[in-house]
Design a protein around this motif. Structure first.
Motif, PDB file in Angstrom:
ATOM      1  N   ILE A 127      10.186  15.162 -13.642  1.00 26.85           N
ATOM      2  CA  ILE A 127      10.850  16.431 -13.523  1.00 26.85           C
ATOM      3  C   ILE A 127      12.332  16.332 -13.884  1.00 26.85           C
ATOM      4  CG2 ILE A 127      11.289  18.179 -11.956  1.00 26.85           C
ATOM      5  CD1 ILE A 127       8.718  17.644 -10.542  1.00 26.85           C
ATOM      6  N   PHE A 128      12.872  15.526 -13.398  1.00 28.97           N
ATOM      7  CA  PHE A 128      14.373  15.389 -13.394  1.00 28.97           C
ATOM      8  C   PHE A 128      14.889  14.668 -14.644  1.00 28.97           C
ATOM      9  CE2 PHE A 128      13.711  16.650  -9.020  1.00 28.97           C
ATOM     10  CZ  PHE A 128      14.742  17.672  -8.932  1.00 28.97           C
ATOM     11  N   ASN A 129      14.057  13.802 -15.066  1.00 29.69           N
ATOM     12  CA  ASN A 129      14.357  12.950 -16.482  1.00 29.69           C
ATOM     13  C   ASN A 129      13.485  13.272 -17.657  1.00 29.69           C
ATOM     14  OD1 ASN A 129      16.423  11.706 -14.869  1.00 29.69           O
ATOM     15  ND2 ASN A 129      14.689  10.130 -14.151  1.00 29.69           N
ATOM     16  N   TYR A 130      13.007  14.500 -17.565  1.00 32.20           N
ATOM     17  CA  TYR A 130      11.860  14.827 -18.717  1.00 32.20           C
ATOM     18  C   TYR A 130      12.695  14.712 -20.094  1.00 32.20           C
ATOM     19  CZ  TYR A 130       8.896  17.810 -21.409  1.00 32.20           C
ATOM     20  OH  TYR A 130       8.127  18.360 -22.458  1.00 32.20           O
ATOM     21  N   ASP A 131      13.875  15.305 -20.453  1.00 27.40           N
ATOM     22  CA  ASP A 131      14.478  15.318 -21.638  1.00 27.40           C
ATOM     23  C   ASP A 131      14.682  13.714 -22.162  1.00 27.40           C
ATOM     24  OD1 ASP A 131      14.724  17.900 -21.579  1.00 27.40           O
ATOM     25  OD2 ASP A 131      16.673  18.147 -20.870  1.00 27.40           O
ATOM     26  N   ASP A 132      14.889  12.796 -21.023  1.00 22.24           N
ATOM     27  CA  ASP A 132      15.234  11.417 -21.599  1.00 22.24           C
ATOM     28  C   ASP A 132      13.931  10.820 -22.031  1.00 22.24           C
ATOM     29  OD1 ASP A 132      17.975  11.770 -21.123  1.00 22.24           O
ATOM     30  OD2 ASP A 132      17.898  10.875 -19.127  1.00 22.24           O
ATOM     31  N   VAL A 133      12.915  11.139 -21.107  1.00 20.85           N
ATOM     32  CA  VAL A 133      11.523  10.559 -21.499  1.00 20.85           C
ATOM     33  C   VAL A 133      10.919  10.978 -22.715  1.00 20.85           C
ATOM     34  CG1 VAL A 133       9.287  10.695 -20.651  1.00 20.85           C
ATOM     35  CG2 VAL A 133      11.216  10.407 -18.956  1.00 20.85           C
ATOM     36  N   ARG A 134      11.314  12.363 -23.195  1.00 20.64           N
ATOM     37  CA  ARG A 134      10.768  12.938 -24.306  1.00 20.64           C
ATOM     38  C   ARG A 134      11.585  12.294 -25.439  1.00 20.64           C
ATOM     39  NH1 ARG A 134      11.363  19.219 -25.204  1.00 20.64           N
ATOM     40  NH2 ARG A 134      13.605  18.794 -25.179  1.00 20.64           N
ATOM     41  N   GLN A 135      12.953  12.171 -25.324  1.00 23.08           N
ATOM     42  CA  GLN A 135      13.476  11.604 -26.542  1.00 23.08           C
ATOM     43  C   GLN A 135      13.161  10.015 -26.710  1.00 23.08           C
ATOM     44  OE1 GLN A 135      17.769  11.887 -25.635  1.00 23.08           O
ATOM     45  NE2 GLN A 135      17.665  14.284 -25.605  1.00 23.08           N
ATOM     46  N   ALA A 137       0.797  -1.307  -0.191  1.00 25.14           N
ATOM     47  CA  ALA A 137      -0.166   0.089   0.071  1.00 25.14           C
ATOM     48  C   ALA A 137       0.848   1.279  -0.033  1.00 25.14           C
ATOM     49  CB  ALA A 137      -1.099   0.070   1.296  1.00 25.14           C
ATOM     50  N   ALA A 138       1.815   1.362   0.652  1.00 23.73           N
ATOM     51  CA  ALA A 138       2.999   2.474   0.867  1.00 23.73           C
ATOM     52  C   ALA A 138       3.559   2.644  -0.661  1.00 23.73           C
ATOM     53  CB  ALA A 138       3.859   2.036   1.938  1.00 23.73           C
ATOM     54  N   ASP A 139       3.879   1.249  -1.443  1.00 27.33           N
ATOM     55  CA  ASP A 139       4.393   1.667  -2.452  1.00 27.33           C
ATOM     56  C   ASP A 139       3.671   2.147  -3.552  1.00 27.33           C
ATOM     57  OD1 ASP A 139       6.821   0.668  -1.577  1.00 27.33           O
ATOM     58  OD2 ASP A 139       6.519  -1.292  -2.342  1.00 27.33           O
ATOM     59  N   THR A 140       2.226   1.789  -3.394  1.00 25.97           N
ATOM     60  CA  THR A 140       1.230   2.281  -4.154  1.00 25.97           C
ATOM     61  C   THR A 140       0.939   3.830  -3.931  1.00 25.97           C
ATOM     62  OG1 THR A 140       0.249   0.060  -4.403  1.00 25.97           O
ATOM     63  CG2 THR A 140      -0.962   1.960  -5.390  1.00 25.97           C
ATOM     64  N   ALA A 141       0.755   4.062  -2.640  1.00 27.38           N
ATOM     65  CA  ALA A 141       0.640   5.655  -2.315  1.00 27.38           C
ATOM     66  C   ALA A 141       1.750   6.450  -2.969  1.00 27.38           C
ATOM     67  CB  ALA A 141       0.443   5.582  -1.089  1.00 27.38           C
ATOM     68  N   LEU A 142       3.010   5.998  -2.865  1.00 26.77           N
ATOM     69  CA  LEU A 142       4.209   7.039  -3.172  1.00 26.77           C
ATOM     70  C   LEU A 142       4.827   6.778  -4.539  1.00 26.77           C
ATOM     71  CD1 LEU A 142       6.275   5.936   0.170  1.00 26.77           C
ATOM     72  CD2 LEU A 142       4.797   8.002  -0.461  1.00 26.77           C
ATOM     73  N   SER A 143       4.207   5.792  -5.336  1.00 29.73           N
ATOM     74  CA  SER A 143       4.457   5.729  -6.867  1.00 29.73           C
ATOM     75  C   SER A 143       4.131   6.838  -7.468  1.00 29.73           C
ATOM     76  CB  SER A 143       3.693   4.353  -7.369  1.00 29.73           C
ATOM     77  OG  SER A 143       4.001   4.313  -8.827  1.00 29.73           O
ATOM     78  N   PRO A 144       2.962   7.610  -7.185  1.00 30.79           N
ATOM     79  CA  PRO A 144       2.972   8.881  -8.165  1.00 30.79           C
ATOM     80  C   PRO A 144       3.857   9.769  -7.890  1.00 30.79           C
ATOM     81  CG  PRO A 144       0.790   8.105  -7.260  1.00 30.79           C
ATOM     82  CD  PRO A 144       1.789   7.268  -6.710  1.00 30.79           C
ATOM     83  N   PHE A 145       4.242   9.756  -6.400  1.00 33.63           N
ATOM     84  CA  PHE A 145       5.329  10.953  -6.239  1.00 33.63           C
ATOM     85  C   PHE A 145       6.901  10.543  -6.638  1.00 33.63           C
ATOM     86  CE2 PHE A 145       2.269  11.251  -2.768  1.00 33.63           C
ATOM     87  CZ  PHE A 145       1.894  12.538  -2.905  1.00 33.63           C
ATOM     88  N   GLY A 146       7.121   9.493  -6.785  1.00 36.77           N
ATOM     89  CA  GLY A 146       8.339   8.965  -7.516  1.00 36.77           C
ATOM     90  C   GLY A 146       8.373   9.089  -9.102  1.00 36.77           C
ATOM     91  N   ASN A 147       6.962   8.725  -9.885  1.00 36.67           N
ATOM     92  CA  ASN A 147       6.919   9.040 -11.235  1.00 36.67           C
ATOM     93  C   ASN A 147       7.179  10.519 -11.426  1.00 36.67           C
ATOM     94  OD1 ASN A 147       6.650   6.361 -11.682  1.00 36.67           O
ATOM     95  ND2 ASN A 147       4.324   6.410 -11.489  1.00 36.67           N
ATOM     96  N   MET A 148       6.424  11.406 -10.600  1.00 34.91           N
ATOM     97  CA  MET A 148       6.505  12.814 -10.768  1.00 34.91           C
ATOM     98  C   MET A 148       8.184  13.242 -10.677  1.00 34.91           C
ATOM     99  SD  MET A 148       4.685  15.882  -8.691  1.00 34.91           S
ATOM    100  CE  MET A 148       5.422  15.422  -7.284  1.00 34.91           C
ATOM    101  N   TRP A 149       8.794  12.685  -9.680  1.00 33.86           N
ATOM    102  CA  TRP A 149      10.056  13.123  -9.457  1.00 33.86           C
ATOM    103  C   TRP A 149      11.149  12.642 -10.749  1.00 33.86           C
ATOM    104  CZ3 TRP A 149      12.799  15.585  -5.631  1.00 33.86           C
ATOM    105  CH2 TRP A 149      14.148  15.314  -5.751  1.00 33.86           C
ATOM    106  N   ASN A 150      10.863  11.627 -11.055  1.00 33.55           N
ATOM    107  CA  ASN A 150      11.563  11.166 -12.482  1.00 33.55           C
ATOM    108  C   ASN A 150      10.913  11.879 -13.680  1.00 33.55           C
ATOM    109  OD1 ASN A 150      12.735   9.145 -10.895  1.00 33.55           O
ATOM    110  ND2 ASN A 150      11.219   7.525 -11.291  1.00 33.55           N
TER     111      ASN A 150
END
Length: 346
Positions: free
Chosen positions: A66-74, A51-64
């Motif tokens: 923000i900081f890996n936006y260029d890689d994700v776009r490519q 449950a904790a992983d599910t609850a915190l997963s959106p925050f981890g995805n948001m963090w990635n």
């Protein structure tokens, strides 16, 4: 004033320290009760952790994000390009298939796309290695008849040998008693393609000229007259020229798209198929594609994929080429198949 511990508190502290050391020692060595307790604790904590992983997963995805936006776009751009390329290739392939089916229809030839089919599920596998049949859950109630071809997503499976009301028996292509008229084509050739011939026109070539021959000037003196008369012939060059030669035209014939025909048969469960009646001097090679030929009185319509040539051995002293074919259909893991509602022409 420093606090003073009573004897009972001191004894309790010593007992707790000893218990901790004991538990650490037992955990290091391994103990059944301790392992059981740890497993129970893990079972209790696991849902909470999930449950904790599910609850915190959106925050981890948001963090990635923000900081890996260029890689994700490519990466997204690359995937979009691949999807577009695959879509274009699919449309081109479908256009070729449509043209091929239309050409066959114009010439009154059978096309697989025009043959209706019934989807069935395999409900019975071979009971032994000597029984090369499977049972499906469709029968005469759906229009099935003995002799109809059976295919899978991979290719040819076999043909119906027994048909009941709601079930049928399929004889697999690995059965030595089942023969299939086939044709062998290169992997890049479309079914029914013809041989291509390239003719090189004749060319005229002049050979190199030999060295020139030069005549030196000559002088002739006429005597008998006074004064003497002297005649000088002018210098000149004599060049020998050879006649041009003509190179005969050459004809280059590419490998025919439809190489050969033969009779394919089974060689037992788990074995590659075999093809008879292929000339020993034919151009068949490993990797060629094997399709049903659909010749007159054939048991199967044309252009059903049977497999790929796995062995093409030329034996000295033999008139036939030894050809083995790896089946295209996964006959050991059949689940859903299609029965073509087709019967050989009378």
């Amino acid at each position: 004033m420093a606090p003073r511990f009573s004897g009972r508190r001191r004894a309790t502290l010593v007992v707790l320290v000893l218990a901790s050391v004991t538990l650490l020692t037992i955990d290091q060595r391994g103990s059944g009760p301790v392992d059981t307790a740890r497993g129970f604790a893990g079972d209790v904590i696991s849902p909470i952790r999930g449950a904790a992983d599910t609850a915190l997963s959106p925050f981890g995805n948001m963090w990635n994000g923000i900081f890996n936006y260029d890689d994700v776009r490519q990466e997204n751009d690359r995937l979009r390009a691949e999807i577009d390329a695959q879509r274009a290739a699919s449309l081109e392939a479908q256009a070729v298939v449509n043209d091929y089916n239309e050409l066959r229809a114009v010439n009154g030839l059978t096309s697989l796309a025009a043959i209706p089919s019934v989807t069935a599920q395999v409900i019975g596998l071979p009971a032994s290695n000597f029984e090369l049949t499977v049972e499906i859950d469709q029968g005469s109630a759906k229009g099935l008849k003995v002799g109809m071809p059976v295919v899978s997503a991979g290719g040819l499976v076999g043909r119906l040998v027994k048909v009941y009301n709601n079930r049928s028996v399929v004889r697999l292509v690995t059965d030595p008693d089942l023969s299939v008229a086939v044709k062998i084509v290169p992997p890049q050739a479309a079914p029914g393609a013809t041989t291509t011939t390239i003719v090189v026109p004749p060319s005229t070539t002049a050979p190199p000229l030999p060295p020139s021959t030069t005549i030196a000037p000559t002088t002739t003196t006429r005597r008998g007259a006074k004064p003497a008369v002297t005649t000088t012939a002018p210098a000149g060059a004599v060049t020998t020229t050879l006649a041009p030669t003509t190179v005969a035209p050459t004809t280059t014939t590419t490998r025919p798209n439809q190489l050969d025909r033969g009779s394919m048969h089974g060689r037992g469960q788990g074995q590659d198929l075999g093809i008879d009646f292929v000339d020993n001097d034919s151009g068949v090679k490993v990797g060629d594609v094997v399709l049903t030929s659909g010749v007159r009185s054939s048991l199967f319509p044309p252009d059903i994929l049977c497999g790929v040539v796995s062995v093409a051995t030329r034996n000295s002293g033999s008139l036939q080429l030894e050809v083995h074919v790896a089946p295209a259909a996964d006959l050991g893991h059949l689940n859903f198949v299609k029965v073509l509602l087709w019967a050989p022409p009378q």
